[in-house]
Design an enzyme around this catalytic site. Structure first.
Site, PDB file in Angstrom:
ATOM      1  CB  SER A  13     -10.850  25.520  60.726  1.00  0.00           C
ATOM      2  OG  SER A  13      -9.747  26.258  60.286  1.00  0.00           O
ATOM      3  CD  GLU A  20     -10.578  21.409  62.217  1.00  0.00           C
ATOM      4  OE1 GLU A  20     -10.604  21.546  63.454  1.00  0.00           O
ATOM      5  OE2 GLU A  20      -9.848  22.073  61.466  1.00  0.00           O
ATOM      6  NE  ARG A  68      -7.069  20.683  60.758  1.00  0.00           N
ATOM      7  CZ  ARG A  68      -6.013  21.244  60.165  1.00  0.00           C
ATOM      8  NH1 ARG A  68      -5.062  20.482  59.640  1.00  0.00           N
ATOM      9  NH2 ARG A  68      -5.881  22.552  60.108  1.00  0.00           N
TER      10      ARG A  68
HETATM   11  N1  EPU Z   1      -9.800  32.589  51.845  1.00  0.00           N
HETATM   12  C1  EPU Z   1     -10.835  33.396  51.398  1.00  0.00           C
HETATM   13  N2  EPU Z   1     -11.321  34.353  52.234  1.00  0.00           N
HETATM   14  C2  EPU Z   1     -10.811  34.551  53.477  1.00  0.00           C
HETATM   15  C3  EPU Z   1      -9.767  33.729  53.959  1.00  0.00           C
HETATM   16  C4  EPU Z   1      -9.271  32.745  53.115  1.00  0.00           C
HETATM   17  O1  EPU Z   1     -11.291  33.258  50.289  1.00  0.00           O
HETATM   18  O2  EPU Z   1     -11.321  35.436  54.159  1.00  0.00           O
HETATM   19  C5  EPU Z   1      -9.282  31.523  50.949  1.00  0.00           C
HETATM   20  C6  EPU Z   1      -8.105  32.006  50.127  1.00  0.00           C
HETATM   21  O3  EPU Z   1      -8.205  31.424  48.861  1.00  0.00           O
HETATM   22  C7  EPU Z   1      -6.903  31.451  50.864  1.00  0.00           C
HETATM   23  C8  EPU Z   1      -7.466  30.126  51.332  1.00  0.00           C
HETATM   24  O4  EPU Z   1      -8.818  30.420  51.692  1.00  0.00           O
HETATM   25  O5  EPU Z   1      -5.803  31.264  50.034  1.00  0.00           O
HETATM   26  C9  EPU Z   1      -6.724  29.507  52.498  1.00  0.00           C
HETATM   27  O6  EPU Z   1      -6.829  30.352  53.624  1.00  0.00           O
HETATM   28  P1  EPU Z   1      -5.877  30.148  54.898  1.00  0.00           P
HETATM   29  O7  EPU Z   1      -4.460  30.163  54.502  1.00  0.00           O
HETATM   30  O8  EPU Z   1      -6.316  31.100  55.957  1.00  0.00           O
HETATM   31  O9  EPU Z   1      -6.157  28.661  55.369  1.00  0.00           O
HETATM   32  P2  EPU Z   1      -7.489  27.796  55.534  1.00  0.00           P
HETATM   33  O10 EPU Z   1      -7.483  26.730  54.510  1.00  0.00           O
HETATM   34  O11 EPU Z   1      -8.696  28.661  55.611  1.00  0.00           O
HETATM   35  C10 EPU Z   1      -6.289  26.057  57.056  1.00  0.00           C
HETATM   36  C11 EPU Z   1      -6.506  25.372  58.355  1.00  0.00           C
HETATM   37  C12 EPU Z   1      -6.176  26.292  59.518  1.00  0.00           C
HETATM   38  C13 EPU Z   1      -4.726  26.727  59.380  1.00  0.00           C
HETATM   39  C14 EPU Z   1      -4.535  27.409  58.027  1.00  0.00           C
HETATM   40  C15 EPU Z   1      -3.123  27.808  57.742  1.00  0.00           C
HETATM   41  C16 EPU Z   1      -8.286  23.750  57.925  1.00  0.00           C
HETATM   42  C17 EPU Z   1      -9.706  23.390  58.156  1.00  0.00           C
HETATM   43  N3  EPU Z   1      -7.890  24.908  58.449  1.00  0.00           N
HETATM   44  O12 EPU Z   1      -7.224  27.129  56.969  1.00  0.00           O
HETATM   45  O13 EPU Z   1      -6.283  25.536  60.697  1.00  0.00           O
HETATM   46  O14 EPU Z   1      -4.355  27.612  60.430  1.00  0.00           O
HETATM   47  O15 EPU Z   1      -4.948  26.509  56.971  1.00  0.00           O
HETATM   48  O16 EPU Z   1      -2.351  26.685  57.439  1.00  0.00           O
HETATM   49  O17 EPU Z   1      -7.551  22.998  57.303  1.00  0.00           O
HETATM   50  C18 EPU Z   1      -7.821  24.885  62.390  1.00  0.00           C
HETATM   51  O18 EPU Z   1      -7.756  23.748  61.930  1.00  0.00           O
HETATM   52  O19 EPU Z   1      -8.549  25.151  63.400  1.00  0.00           O
HETATM   53  C19 EPU Z   1      -7.101  25.958  61.741  1.00  0.00           C
HETATM   54  C20 EPU Z   1      -7.205  27.240  62.107  1.00  0.00           C
END
Ligand code: EPU
Length: 338
Positions: A238, A334, A164
Protein backbone atom coordinates in the site's frame (compact mmCIF):
# COMPACT_ATOMS: atom_id res chain seq x y z
CA UNK A 1 31.65 -5.60 9.28
CA UNK A 2 32.88 -3.59 6.33
CA UNK A 3 31.66 -0.16 5.23
CA UNK A 4 31.38 -0.12 1.41
CA UNK A 5 31.16 2.94 -0.85
CA UNK A 6 28.95 3.89 -3.79
CA UNK A 7 26.63 0.89 -3.71
CA UNK A 8 23.52 0.56 -5.88
CA UNK A 9 20.42 0.06 -3.75
CA UNK A 10 18.38 -1.50 -6.56
CA UNK A 11 18.46 -4.98 -5.01
CA UNK A 12 17.65 -3.57 -1.57
CA UNK A 13 14.30 -1.88 -2.25
CA UNK A 14 11.22 -3.71 -3.51
CA UNK A 15 10.33 -0.84 -5.89
CA UNK A 16 13.60 -1.80 -7.64
CA UNK A 17 14.70 1.83 -7.87
CA UNK A 18 18.31 2.26 -8.96
CA UNK A 19 19.75 4.89 -6.62
CA UNK A 20 23.10 4.71 -4.87
CA UNK A 21 24.19 4.86 -1.25
CA UNK A 22 27.34 6.84 -0.50
CA UNK A 23 28.17 4.28 2.23
CA UNK A 24 26.67 0.85 2.85
CA UNK A 25 27.16 -1.64 5.67
CA UNK A 26 25.65 -5.01 6.67
CA UNK A 27 25.27 -5.85 10.36
CA UNK A 28 24.79 -9.45 11.48
CA UNK A 29 24.93 -9.30 15.28
CA UNK A 30 23.90 -7.11 18.21
CA UNK A 31 27.59 -6.52 18.95
CA UNK A 32 28.18 -5.26 15.39
CA UNK A 33 25.27 -2.84 15.81
CA UNK A 34 26.80 -1.56 19.05
CA UNK A 35 30.18 -1.15 17.37
CA UNK A 36 28.73 0.56 14.30
CA UNK A 37 27.11 3.41 16.25
CA UNK A 38 30.59 4.48 17.43
CA UNK A 39 32.15 4.56 13.92
CA UNK A 40 33.07 8.03 12.55
CA UNK A 41 31.25 7.38 9.22
CA UNK A 42 28.12 6.53 11.19
CA UNK A 43 28.41 9.55 13.48
CA UNK A 44 29.13 12.06 10.69
CA UNK A 45 26.46 11.10 8.15
CA UNK A 46 22.72 10.79 7.86
CA UNK A 47 21.54 7.19 8.14
CA UNK A 48 18.95 4.90 6.64
CA UNK A 49 18.30 1.55 8.33
CA UNK A 50 16.98 -1.03 5.90
CA UNK A 51 15.05 -4.19 6.62
CA UNK A 52 13.56 -5.70 3.50
CA UNK A 53 13.34 -2.31 1.76
CA UNK A 54 9.66 -3.02 1.22
CA UNK A 55 8.31 0.25 2.54
CA UNK A 56 10.60 2.89 1.05
CA UNK A 57 10.67 5.03 -2.06
CA UNK A 58 14.09 6.36 -3.09
CA UNK A 59 13.83 9.58 -5.12
CA UNK A 60 17.56 10.39 -5.14
CA UNK A 61 20.95 8.93 -4.22
CA UNK A 62 21.33 8.55 -0.47
CA UNK A 63 24.11 10.88 0.63
CA UNK A 64 24.86 9.00 3.82
CA UNK A 65 25.17 5.53 5.35
CA UNK A 66 22.68 2.76 4.55
CA UNK A 67 22.62 0.02 7.18
CA UNK A 68 21.27 -3.35 6.13
CA UNK A 69 20.10 -5.29 9.16
CA UNK A 70 20.78 -9.01 8.76
CA UNK A 71 20.61 -10.14 12.39
CA UNK A 72 19.10 -13.64 12.19
CA UNK A 73 17.81 -16.35 14.54
CA UNK A 74 14.54 -17.54 16.10
CA UNK A 75 14.68 -18.74 19.71
CA UNK A 76 12.09 -19.88 22.22
CA UNK A 77 12.70 -17.81 25.37
CA UNK A 78 9.75 -18.68 27.61
CA UNK A 79 6.73 -20.93 27.82
CA UNK A 80 3.57 -20.75 29.94
CA UNK A 81 0.42 -22.91 29.89
CA UNK A 82 -1.12 -20.78 27.14
CA UNK A 83 1.76 -19.03 25.40
CA UNK A 84 5.17 -19.50 23.83
CA UNK A 85 7.56 -16.56 23.51
CA UNK A 86 9.81 -16.41 20.47
CA UNK A 87 12.75 -14.02 20.23
CA UNK A 88 13.39 -13.23 16.57
CA UNK A 89 16.34 -11.44 14.96
CA UNK A 90 15.46 -8.14 13.28
CA UNK A 91 16.85 -9.35 9.95
CA UNK A 92 14.64 -12.46 9.73
CA UNK A 93 12.15 -12.23 6.88
CA UNK A 94 8.65 -11.64 8.25
CA UNK A 95 7.08 -14.44 6.24
CA UNK A 96 9.81 -16.91 7.27
CA UNK A 97 8.93 -16.10 10.90
CA UNK A 98 5.19 -16.61 10.20
CA UNK A 99 5.89 -20.00 8.59
CA UNK A 100 7.93 -21.02 11.64
CA UNK A 101 5.01 -20.16 13.98
CA UNK A 102 2.71 -22.33 11.86
CA UNK A 103 5.23 -25.18 11.90
CA UNK A 104 5.35 -24.92 15.71
CA UNK A 105 1.53 -24.84 15.95
CA UNK A 106 1.55 -21.36 17.49
CA UNK A 107 -1.29 -18.97 16.71
CA UNK A 108 -1.45 -15.22 16.12
CA UNK A 109 0.71 -14.50 13.08
CA UNK A 110 -1.07 -16.62 10.42
CA UNK A 111 -3.33 -13.81 9.11
CA UNK A 112 -0.19 -11.77 8.42
CA UNK A 113 1.31 -14.38 6.08
CA UNK A 114 3.34 -13.13 3.11
CA UNK A 115 3.69 -9.50 4.22
CA UNK A 116 6.99 -8.42 2.67
CA UNK A 117 9.80 -7.07 4.82
CA UNK A 118 11.69 -8.07 7.93
CA UNK A 119 10.78 -8.65 11.57
CA UNK A 120 12.80 -5.62 12.70
CA UNK A 121 10.93 -3.23 10.44
CA UNK A 122 7.50 -4.59 11.37
CA UNK A 123 7.06 -2.70 14.69
CA UNK A 124 7.99 0.64 13.08
CA UNK A 125 4.61 0.86 11.41
CA UNK A 126 2.72 -1.87 13.32
CA UNK A 127 2.15 -3.93 10.18
CA UNK A 128 -1.19 -5.62 9.72
CA UNK A 129 -3.46 -7.46 7.34
CA UNK A 130 -6.69 -9.46 7.20
CA UNK A 131 -7.92 -8.61 10.68
CA UNK A 132 -4.62 -8.93 12.57
CA UNK A 133 -1.91 -6.48 13.59
CA UNK A 134 1.63 -6.94 14.87
CA UNK A 135 0.65 -5.41 18.22
CA UNK A 136 -1.70 -8.37 18.90
CA UNK A 137 1.30 -10.73 19.22
CA UNK A 138 4.03 -8.27 20.24
CA UNK A 139 5.70 -8.79 23.61
CA UNK A 140 8.81 -6.58 23.53
CA UNK A 141 11.67 -5.46 21.36
CA UNK A 142 15.39 -4.99 21.82
CA UNK A 143 17.14 -1.98 20.31
CA UNK A 144 20.51 -0.28 20.43
CA UNK A 145 20.38 3.35 21.44
CA UNK A 146 22.30 5.21 18.75
CA UNK A 147 23.61 7.97 21.03
CA UNK A 148 25.17 5.57 23.57
CA UNK A 149 25.39 2.09 22.06
CA UNK A 150 23.50 0.66 25.03
CA UNK A 151 20.79 -1.98 24.70
CA UNK A 152 17.20 -1.00 25.60
CA UNK A 153 13.98 -2.99 25.79
CA UNK A 154 10.59 -1.56 24.82
CA UNK A 155 7.39 -3.25 25.99
CA UNK A 156 4.10 -3.02 24.12
CA UNK A 157 2.76 0.08 25.91
CA UNK A 158 5.99 2.00 25.43
CA UNK A 159 5.84 1.41 21.64
CA UNK A 160 2.52 3.33 21.40
CA UNK A 161 1.24 1.24 18.50
CA UNK A 162 -1.53 2.69 16.33
CA UNK A 163 -2.77 2.16 12.76
CA UNK A 164 0.54 1.91 10.85
CA UNK A 165 2.12 3.92 13.67
CA UNK A 166 4.55 3.58 16.57
CA UNK A 167 6.82 5.68 18.77
CA UNK A 168 9.67 4.83 16.34
CA UNK A 169 8.08 7.05 13.67
CA UNK A 170 7.63 9.94 16.10
CA UNK A 171 9.09 10.65 19.57
CA UNK A 172 12.17 8.44 19.22
CA UNK A 173 12.52 8.58 15.42
CA UNK A 174 16.08 7.74 14.27
CA UNK A 175 17.24 7.23 17.86
CA UNK A 176 17.27 3.42 17.98
CA UNK A 177 18.39 0.52 15.86
CA UNK A 178 15.99 -2.41 16.39
CA UNK A 179 17.93 -5.67 16.78
CA UNK A 180 15.26 -8.19 17.79
CA UNK A 181 11.58 -8.64 18.60
CA UNK A 182 9.96 -11.05 21.09
CA UNK A 183 6.49 -12.32 20.17
CA UNK A 184 3.90 -13.88 22.48
CA UNK A 185 2.13 -16.61 20.52
CA UNK A 186 -0.82 -18.73 21.49
CA UNK A 187 -0.50 -22.47 22.16
CA UNK A 188 -4.31 -22.66 21.90
CA UNK A 189 -4.94 -20.75 18.68
CA UNK A 190 -8.18 -18.86 18.17
CA UNK A 191 -8.83 -18.75 14.45
CA UNK A 192 -9.72 -15.34 13.08
CA UNK A 193 -11.65 -15.58 9.84
CA UNK A 194 -13.84 -12.52 10.35
CA UNK A 195 -12.26 -10.66 7.42
CA UNK A 196 -14.69 -11.42 4.58
CA UNK A 197 -12.19 -12.49 1.97
CA UNK A 198 -10.70 -15.16 4.28
CA UNK A 199 -13.92 -17.11 4.89
CA UNK A 200 -14.84 -16.87 1.19
CA UNK A 201 -11.41 -18.19 0.19
CA UNK A 202 -11.49 -21.02 2.76
CA UNK A 203 -14.85 -22.06 1.32
CA UNK A 204 -13.51 -21.86 -2.21
CA UNK A 205 -10.49 -23.96 -1.20
CA UNK A 206 -12.93 -26.49 0.32
CA UNK A 207 -11.12 -26.57 3.65
CA UNK A 208 -12.75 -29.25 5.81
CA UNK A 209 -11.03 -28.40 9.10
CA UNK A 210 -9.80 -24.97 10.11
CA UNK A 211 -6.09 -24.83 11.00
CA UNK A 212 -3.27 -22.27 11.16
CA UNK A 213 -1.95 -23.68 7.88
CA UNK A 214 -5.37 -23.39 6.19
CA UNK A 215 -5.71 -19.73 7.21
CA UNK A 216 -2.16 -18.97 6.13
CA UNK A 217 -2.77 -20.68 2.78
CA UNK A 218 -5.98 -18.68 2.29
CA UNK A 219 -4.21 -15.38 3.06
CA UNK A 220 -1.35 -16.30 0.72
CA UNK A 221 -3.92 -17.08 -1.98
CA UNK A 222 -5.71 -13.72 -1.51
CA UNK A 223 -2.49 -11.73 -1.48
CA UNK A 224 -1.11 -13.49 -4.56
CA UNK A 225 -4.32 -12.90 -6.48
CA UNK A 226 -4.61 -9.19 -5.57
CA UNK A 227 -1.14 -7.87 -4.88
CA UNK A 228 1.77 -7.81 -7.34
CA UNK A 229 4.81 -9.93 -6.42
CA UNK A 230 7.66 -7.43 -5.83
CA UNK A 231 10.10 -9.97 -7.34
CA UNK A 232 8.25 -9.56 -10.64
CA UNK A 233 6.79 -6.03 -10.53
CA UNK A 234 8.41 -3.42 -8.29
CA UNK A 235 6.10 -2.16 -5.52
CA UNK A 236 6.00 -1.39 -1.81
CA UNK A 237 2.53 -2.68 -0.90
CA UNK A 238 0.00 0.00 0.00
CA UNK A 239 1.44 3.37 -0.96
CA UNK A 240 -1.11 5.37 1.07
CA UNK A 241 -2.78 4.85 4.43
CA UNK A 242 -6.55 4.53 4.59
CA UNK A 243 -7.71 8.01 5.69
CA UNK A 244 -9.94 8.61 8.70
CA UNK A 245 -12.40 11.46 8.23
CA UNK A 246 -14.90 13.18 10.57
CA UNK A 247 -18.32 11.44 10.69
CA UNK A 248 -20.01 14.63 9.44
CA UNK A 249 -17.82 14.68 6.33
CA UNK A 250 -18.56 10.99 5.75
CA UNK A 251 -22.34 11.61 5.94
CA UNK A 252 -21.98 14.45 3.48
CA UNK A 253 -19.99 12.26 1.06
CA UNK A 254 -22.57 9.51 1.45
CA UNK A 255 -25.30 11.82 0.18
CA UNK A 256 -23.39 12.39 -3.06
CA UNK A 257 -21.74 8.92 -3.26
CA UNK A 258 -24.22 6.42 -1.70
CA UNK A 259 -21.83 3.47 -2.24
CA UNK A 260 -18.89 4.92 -0.31
CA UNK A 261 -17.56 2.28 2.12
CA UNK A 262 -16.59 3.38 5.64
CA UNK A 263 -15.68 1.81 8.97
CA UNK A 264 -16.43 3.67 12.21
CA UNK A 265 -13.39 3.96 14.49
CA UNK A 266 -13.25 4.04 18.31
CA UNK A 267 -12.67 7.79 18.22
CA UNK A 268 -15.84 8.38 16.19
CA UNK A 269 -14.07 9.11 12.89
CA UNK A 270 -14.75 6.98 9.81
CA UNK A 271 -12.00 5.10 7.98
CA UNK A 272 -12.54 5.11 4.22
CA UNK A 273 -10.63 2.67 1.97
CA UNK A 274 -8.12 4.70 -0.04
CA UNK A 275 -8.42 2.01 -2.74
CA UNK A 276 -12.08 2.94 -3.26
CA UNK A 277 -11.36 6.68 -3.42
CA UNK A 278 -8.56 6.13 -5.94
CA UNK A 279 -10.69 3.80 -8.05
CA UNK A 280 -13.46 6.45 -8.25
CA UNK A 281 -11.01 9.03 -9.58
CA UNK A 282 -10.22 6.71 -12.49
CA UNK A 283 -6.56 6.10 -11.62
CA UNK A 284 -6.90 2.30 -11.16
CA UNK A 285 -4.78 0.48 -13.77
CA UNK A 286 -3.40 3.71 -15.31
CA UNK A 287 0.27 4.01 -16.25
CA UNK A 288 2.58 7.02 -16.52
CA UNK A 289 5.70 5.94 -18.42
CA UNK A 290 7.29 2.99 -16.62
CA UNK A 291 5.25 3.46 -13.45
CA UNK A 292 1.58 3.05 -12.68
CA UNK A 293 -1.36 2.21 -10.44
CA UNK A 294 -1.90 -1.52 -10.02
CA UNK A 295 -4.81 -2.96 -11.91
CA UNK A 296 -6.16 -5.14 -9.06
CA UNK A 297 -5.39 -2.94 -6.05
CA UNK A 298 -5.18 0.81 -6.73
CA UNK A 299 -3.57 1.45 -3.34
CA UNK A 300 -0.42 -0.15 -4.74
CA UNK A 301 1.83 1.90 -7.05
CA UNK A 302 4.11 -0.11 -9.30
CA UNK A 303 7.38 0.16 -11.21
CA UNK A 304 7.07 -1.91 -14.39
CA UNK A 305 10.85 -1.68 -14.90
CA UNK A 306 13.33 1.16 -15.15
CA UNK A 307 10.98 3.65 -13.46
CA UNK A 308 12.48 6.43 -11.34
CA UNK A 309 11.53 7.16 -7.76
CA UNK A 310 10.70 10.73 -8.77
CA UNK A 311 8.19 9.40 -11.32
CA UNK A 312 6.44 7.35 -8.66
CA UNK A 313 6.43 10.37 -6.36
CA UNK A 314 4.94 12.52 -9.14
CA UNK A 315 2.25 9.90 -9.80
CA UNK A 316 1.41 9.72 -6.10
CA UNK A 317 0.97 13.51 -6.03
CA UNK A 318 -1.37 13.39 -9.03
CA UNK A 319 -3.48 10.78 -7.23
CA UNK A 320 -3.51 12.85 -4.03
CA UNK A 321 -4.73 15.90 -6.00
CA UNK A 322 -7.49 13.94 -7.77
CA UNK A 323 -8.77 12.48 -4.49
CA UNK A 324 -8.59 15.86 -2.77
CA UNK A 325 -10.45 17.53 -5.62
CA UNK A 326 -13.19 14.93 -5.93
CA UNK A 327 -13.74 14.09 -2.24
CA UNK A 328 -11.97 16.78 -0.18
CA UNK A 329 -9.99 13.95 1.49
CA UNK A 330 -6.21 14.04 2.03
CA UNK A 331 -4.29 10.83 1.35
CA UNK A 332 -1.06 10.42 3.31
CA UNK A 333 1.72 8.08 2.16
CA UNK A 334 2.34 4.95 4.17
CA UNK A 335 5.65 4.46 2.40
CA UNK A 336 8.72 6.35 3.67
CA UNK A 337 10.05 8.70 0.99
CA UNK A 338 13.78 9.53 0.72
N1 EPU B 1 -11.42 -1.41 -2.82
C1 EPU B 1 -11.87 -0.80 -3.99
N2 EPU B 1 -11.26 -1.12 -5.16
C2 EPU B 1 -10.25 -2.02 -5.23
C3 EPU B 1 -9.77 -2.64 -4.05
C4 EPU B 1 -10.38 -2.31 -2.85
O1 EPU B 1 -12.79 -0.01 -3.96
O2 EPU B 1 -9.76 -2.24 -6.33
C5 EPU B 1 -12.07 -1.04 -1.53
C6 EPU B 1 -13.20 -1.98 -1.19
O3 EPU B 1 -14.21 -1.23 -0.58
C7 EPU B 1 -12.59 -2.94 -0.19
C8 EPU B 1 -11.66 -1.99 0.55
O4 EPU B 1 -11.15 -1.13 -0.47
O5 EPU B 1 -13.53 -3.49 0.68
C9 EPU B 1 -10.54 -2.67 1.30
O6 EPU B 1 -9.70 -3.34 0.38
P1 EPU B 1 -8.63 -4.42 0.89
O7 EPU B 1 -9.28 -5.47 1.69
O8 EPU B 1 -7.82 -4.85 -0.29
O9 EPU B 1 -7.71 -3.63 1.91
P2 EPU B 1 -7.05 -2.18 1.89
O10 EPU B 1 -7.71 -1.35 2.92
O11 EPU B 1 -6.99 -1.62 0.51
C10 EPU B 1 -5.37 -2.81 3.77
C11 EPU B 1 -3.91 -2.71 4.04
C12 EPU B 1 -3.14 -3.79 3.29
C13 EPU B 1 -3.68 -5.14 3.72
C14 EPU B 1 -5.18 -5.20 3.45
C15 EPU B 1 -5.83 -6.46 3.91
C16 EPU B 1 -3.51 -0.34 4.50
C17 EPU B 1 -2.91 0.92 4.00
N3 EPU B 1 -3.42 -1.38 3.67
O12 EPU B 1 -5.57 -2.53 2.39
O13 EPU B 1 -1.80 -3.71 3.70
O14 EPU B 1 -3.01 -6.20 3.04
O15 EPU B 1 -5.83 -4.10 4.12
O16 EPU B 1 -5.95 -6.46 5.30
O17 EPU B 1 -4.02 -0.39 5.60
C18 EPU B 1 0.27 -2.67 3.18
O18 EPU B 1 0.15 -2.03 4.22
O19 EPU B 1 1.29 -2.51 2.42
C19 EPU B 1 -0.78 -3.57 2.76
C20 EPU B 1 -0.78 -4.21 1.59
Amino acid sequence: MQILENISLQAYNTFGIDQKAKYFVVIKTLEEAQKLVKEPIFLNHKRLILGGGSNILLTEDFDGLVIKNEILGIQKTKETTDHTYLQVGAGVSWHEFVLETIQLGLGGAENMSLIPGTVGAAPMQNIGAYGAELKDIFHELEAVEIATGSVHHFDKDTCEFGYRESIFKHQVKDQYLITGVTFKLSKKPQFNTSYGAISDTLQMMQVAELSLKAISDAVIHIRQSKLPDPKKIGNAGSFFKNPSIPASQFEQLKSTHPNIPGYIQEDGTVKVPAAWLIEQTGWKGKTMGAVGVHVNQPLVLVNYGGGKGREILALSREIQSSVKEQFGVTLNPEVNIY
